[in-house]
Enzyme design. Sequence first.
Site, short mmCIF file in Angstrom:
data_model
loop_
_atom_site.label_atom_id
_atom_site.label_comp_id
_atom_site.label_asym_id
_atom_site.label_seq_id
_atom_site.Cartn_x
_atom_site.Cartn_y
_atom_site.Cartn_z
CD GLU A 35 -2.99 -0.93 -0.06
OE1 GLU A 35 -2.97 0.14 -0.73
OE2 GLU A 35 -3.74 -1.87 -0.34
CE1 TYR A 118 -7.39 1.93 -0.49
CE2 TYR A 118 -5.03 2.36 -0.29
CZ TYR A 118 -6.08 1.59 -0.78
OH TYR A 118 -5.82 0.47 -1.54
CG ASP A 136 -8.62 3.21 -4.70
OD1 ASP A 136 -9.81 3.22 -5.10
OD2 ASP A 136 -7.74 2.52 -5.25
CB CYS A 190 -14.98 2.55 -14.14
SG CYS A 190 -16.02 4.03 -13.98
CB CYS A 197 -19.26 2.07 -20.95
SG CYS A 197 -18.72 3.62 -20.17
CB CYS A 200 -18.77 -1.38 -17.07
SG CYS A 200 -19.08 -0.91 -15.35
CB CYS A 206 -23.60 3.08 -15.01
SG CYS A 206 -22.51 4.52 -14.94
#
Length: 292
Positions: A35, A118, A136, A190, A197, A200, A206
């Site tokens: 991270e 986060y 995030d 995305c 799209c 997705c 959406c």
Amino acid sequence: MPGLAAPLIAWYRDAARDLPWRREGFGAWGTLVSEFMLQQTPVNRVVPHLEAWLTRWPTPADLAASPPGDAVTQWANLGYPRRALWLHRAAVEIRDRHDGVVPRDVDALLALTGIGDYTARAVAVFAYGDRHPVVDTNTRRVLARAIGGRAQPGPPHRRDLEAMEAELPADIAEAAIVNAAAMELGAIVCTARAPKCEACPLAAQCAWRVAGYPASEDRRRKQATYEGSDRQTRGAVLKTLREAAPAAVPVFAVIPEWPDAAQRDRAIDSLIADGLVEADDDHLRLPGHPSS
């Protein structure tokens, strides 16, 4: 189950990338290191550095026992090298406060150097299996589009956590998958500039797509150009010192041909102020190495 959860879980099980920190038994220390490295650095650059780091320092105590300059050297070209110093300080704190074990509690994680909301939540969820919303930049984009109907998210806000919490299933394992899936979807489908799209799993629901993809103000912070910047100069200074470590380098011999002498001196001064470089008798070295 909340509206986004089921399609995200199904998609993630088929489409998730095979990344080291997602493998069984990777551990809390490995998750924490990953991270730190993933902050503002692409995944493909992080993976080889992460593996080398954990081979050299498999536990927080191993890193804490090394000089901080070794961490800066090992950080190499990952960028934003203050992260290496923060990670070293966090390792010392884990050794001294937590008997060498990365803490599980979010507040205890937040008390460590360099760890924000986060990262603390990511470690608690992905390493320890606890249930928290993890948000995030990629998650915020997915939520902005799928739920808010906006092309780009606004500035980070506490309500982002509330929005993600509303999408998490009650089941702890499924909640972790939804957290990971939202981040993964934002990273590879995305995306900010060229969303796919047609691929997705949330396309049918959406809000942004249903509304006809309306434009919205992009309030993301623009990153300054690297070429010719103070950041590039700082990187060149650190590269010289990494190559010489653990030896010191005379100040006059540190990037002496840099085209802007004032910028060079400013970079050196800022690195000293940040604790990334130590100065002694007109010599520079990475921190924690004894004078020669």
